[in-house]
Scaffold this motif. Structure first.
Motif, mmCIF file in Angstrom:
data_model
loop_
_atom_site.group_PDB
_atom_site.id
_atom_site.type_symbol
_atom_site.label_atom_id
_atom_site.label_comp_id
_atom_site.label_asym_id
_atom_site.label_seq_id
_atom_site.Cartn_x
_atom_site.Cartn_y
_atom_site.Cartn_z
ATOM 1 N N LEU A 27 0.810 -1.209 0.000
ATOM 2 C CA LEU A 27 0.000 0.000 0.000
ATOM 3 C C LEU A 27 0.846 1.262 0.000
ATOM 4 O O LEU A 27 0.514 2.248 -0.677
ATOM 5 C CB LEU A 27 -0.948 -0.023 1.207
ATOM 6 N N LYS A 28 1.974 1.232 0.725
ATOM 7 C CA LYS A 28 2.819 2.428 0.763
ATOM 8 C C LYS A 28 3.370 2.742 -0.626
ATOM 9 O O LYS A 28 3.484 3.913 -1.008
ATOM 10 C CB LYS A 28 3.950 2.267 1.785
ATOM 11 N N ALA A 29 3.716 1.717 -1.417
ATOM 12 C CA ALA A 29 4.187 1.935 -2.782
ATOM 13 C C ALA A 29 3.042 2.345 -3.697
ATOM 14 O O ALA A 29 3.225 3.147 -4.621
ATOM 15 C CB ALA A 29 4.868 0.680 -3.314
ATOM 16 N N ARG A 47 9.953 -5.873 5.624
ATOM 17 C CA ARG A 47 8.803 -6.636 6.086
ATOM 18 C C ARG A 47 8.074 -7.271 4.912
ATOM 19 O O ARG A 47 7.649 -6.594 3.972
ATOM 20 C CB ARG A 47 7.851 -5.730 6.863
ATOM 21 N N LEU A 48 7.924 -8.584 4.972
ATOM 22 C CA LEU A 48 7.277 -9.375 3.941
ATOM 23 C C LEU A 48 5.854 -9.695 4.380
ATOM 24 O O LEU A 48 5.638 -10.097 5.526
ATOM 25 C CB LEU A 48 8.067 -10.669 3.741
ATOM 26 N N GLU A 63 2.388 -1.511 6.754
ATOM 27 C CA GLU A 63 3.785 -1.712 7.131
ATOM 28 C C GLU A 63 4.532 -2.642 6.176
ATOM 29 O O GLU A 63 5.746 -2.799 6.297
ATOM 30 C CB GLU A 63 3.870 -2.281 8.560
ATOM 31 N N THR A 64 3.858 -3.262 5.254
ATOM 32 C CA THR A 64 4.504 -4.232 4.363
ATOM 33 C C THR A 64 5.417 -3.526 3.367
ATOM 34 O O THR A 64 5.046 -2.533 2.748
ATOM 35 C CB THR A 64 3.447 -5.058 3.615
#
Length: 475
Positions: free
Chosen positions: A95-97, A312-313, A320-321
């Protein structure tokens, strides 16, 4: 009005249409069906080309094209969270990407709007020769014609934006075929274009088999330009089949980074760790091959590997992934096979190389032999290689030792070394003290050799999508 969130129709000649057949869009993370999309074929593609040709008979003024593009950027900003979650769901992108991709797509539309407003030719100094005395001459930039656009799965929003926005800025109608694995983001952009006032026919978005949709785009003489991002075999195949068209190709890379002994090793390690594994390495310019001078090799490796292990995988929907799934199990199995090939050939796996459920742990492979896939081909997965070198000339030769040439990078505090590398590295772009995964959407982006034949970025793409017409006036 667009279809529901779970059932998406296609945009064709200003209407949202069903075809009677559907394609399921599945999550790469857990296999659940995210949505289903109406399936198009050759008949719908021919109808879309018909509509595009009709639309271009009544050109849109530049100011109207720019206003539409600006409205799309603004509407995307208002729906940024929804768009990011859609990218994450269909592509498996963390989500961050995905949030970064949405911001970049907004920038792409904004930059394209600027290009629409300033699109112009230039004056020709006719009296520079005796033959031109008494004449006035200038050039116009006119649309090349209908654009057939084919986009990949890995940036389902922004790479679609890089197809649609410059074409509309140039005054070209577009028939878009997004990747069937990730069509939802493209349909969202189509919805925003439609709601922004884009007249019928100027954009159609069709999801379906490449052999049907792509064949029409390649064979129909009314499609003047094809813009394609994807695999080299498919891209160059299109170029061979359509020699009379403009075929703009953005293809793959086996991205190299050189770390010189005078580099900021810690900074280089941090940037490489973050950019070798973003979106599980599924970017054409994901850091893949890292060449480190033997004087600082151990210190780089000791700084790099722990940073990789700290990634984090997991579930891409988790804020946080860092690293999520590959697009398919077939791709996952291929990457694991390439890692095993390198191991069997004598390489050392410093970390990763294992499955964690359906995911691949971020993997660092030390000293893969030159004949292995990881040493020369595009991995397109969460894996990178480390290899020491002795001289800069050796490192440049290693970096160039691939059929690809999209982007490369060098870390050094020596200006002479940096400039030498920028001249000797056979790539479309070279970054200095930055990873070659970097891309700002307004810059010229593209490769040489098997990596492509064009430059994207709205200013450059608009030029590709226009013809220069000379006008001579006898005074």
């Amino acid at each position: 009005m667009a279809a529901t969130a779970t059932e998406r129709k296609l945009l064709l000649d200003g209407e949202w249409v069903e075809t009677g057949e559907w394609i399921d869009v599945a999550s790469p993370y857990d296999g659940s069906v995210v949505a289903r999309v109406a399936k198009a074929g050759a008949a719908e593609t021919r109808a879309a080309v018909d509509a595009a040709e009709r639309a271009m008979r009544e050109p849109l003024p530049a100011h109207k094209r720019a206003e539409i593009l600006v409205r799309v950027a603004g509407a995307l900003g208002k729906r940024a969270d929804e768009a990011a979650r859609l990218v994450s769901a269909e592509a498996g992108k963390p989500l961050k990407a995905a949030r970064v991709e949405v911001a970049r797509a907004m920038s792409t539309y904004t930059m394209a709007a600027v290009e629409a407003r300033k699109l112009a030719g230039e004056m020709v100094p006719m009296d520079a020769s005796q033959a031109g005395e008494g004449k006035l001459a200038f050039t116009l930039r006119v649309p090349v014609g209908v654009v057939g656009a084919i986009s990949p799965f890995n940036f389902p929003l922004n790479l679609v934006a890089h197809k649609i926005a410059p074409a509309l800025a140039a005054g070209c109608a577009v028939v878009l075929k997004p990747a069937s694995q990730t069509p939802l983001s493209a349909l969202l952009l189509a919805e925003l274009e439609h709601d922004a006032g884009l007249p019928p026919g100027w954009l159609s978005v069709l999801v379906g088999p490449s052999g049907e949709i792509g064949d029409v785009l390649v064979e129909d003489e009314r499609v003047a330009l094809i813009t394609f991002t994807g695999s080299g075999s498919v891209g160059w195949g299109i170029r061979e089949r359509a020699p009379r068209k403009r075929v703009n190709l953005e293809l793959g890379n086996a991205t190299p980074v050189i770390v010189e002994p005078d580099a900021d090793v810690d900074d280089a390690a941090a940037r490489c760790a973050a950019n070798a594994f973003s979106f599980a390495g599924q970017s054409c310019i994901s850091v893949q091959r890292i060449f480190v001078h033997e004087e600082v090799y151990d210190s780089f490796r000791d700084a790099f590997v722990p940073r990789v292990e700290a990634l984090r995988l997991g579930d891409p929907a988790d804020e946080e992934t860092d690293v999520g799934p590959l697009i398919s199990t077939a791709e996952r199995d291929r990457v694991l096979a390439w890692i095993e090939e390198a191991r069997a050939a004598g390489a050392t796996i410093l970390t990763g190389g294992t499955r964690e459920g359906e995911l691949i742990a971020p993997t660092v492979v030390e000293r893969p032999p030159a004949e292995t896939h990881l040493a020369c081909d595009e991995a397109f997965g969460p894996v990178c290689t480390l290899q020491p070198y002795t001289t800069l000339d050796e490192a440049i030769a290693l970096a160039n030792g691939t059929r690809y040439g999209l982007q490369a990078g060098i870390f050094t505090s020596n200006l002479r070394a940096a400039l030498a590398a920028t001249r000797a590295l056979e790539f479309g772009g070279v970054t200095v003290n930055e990873v070659p995964t970097f891309r700002a959407d307004q810059m010229p982006y593209g490769g040489v050799k098997d990596s492509g034949n064009t430059r994207e970025g709205p200013a450059w793409a608009v030029r590709e999508m226009t013809e220069e017409r000379l006008v001579v006036v006898q005074l």
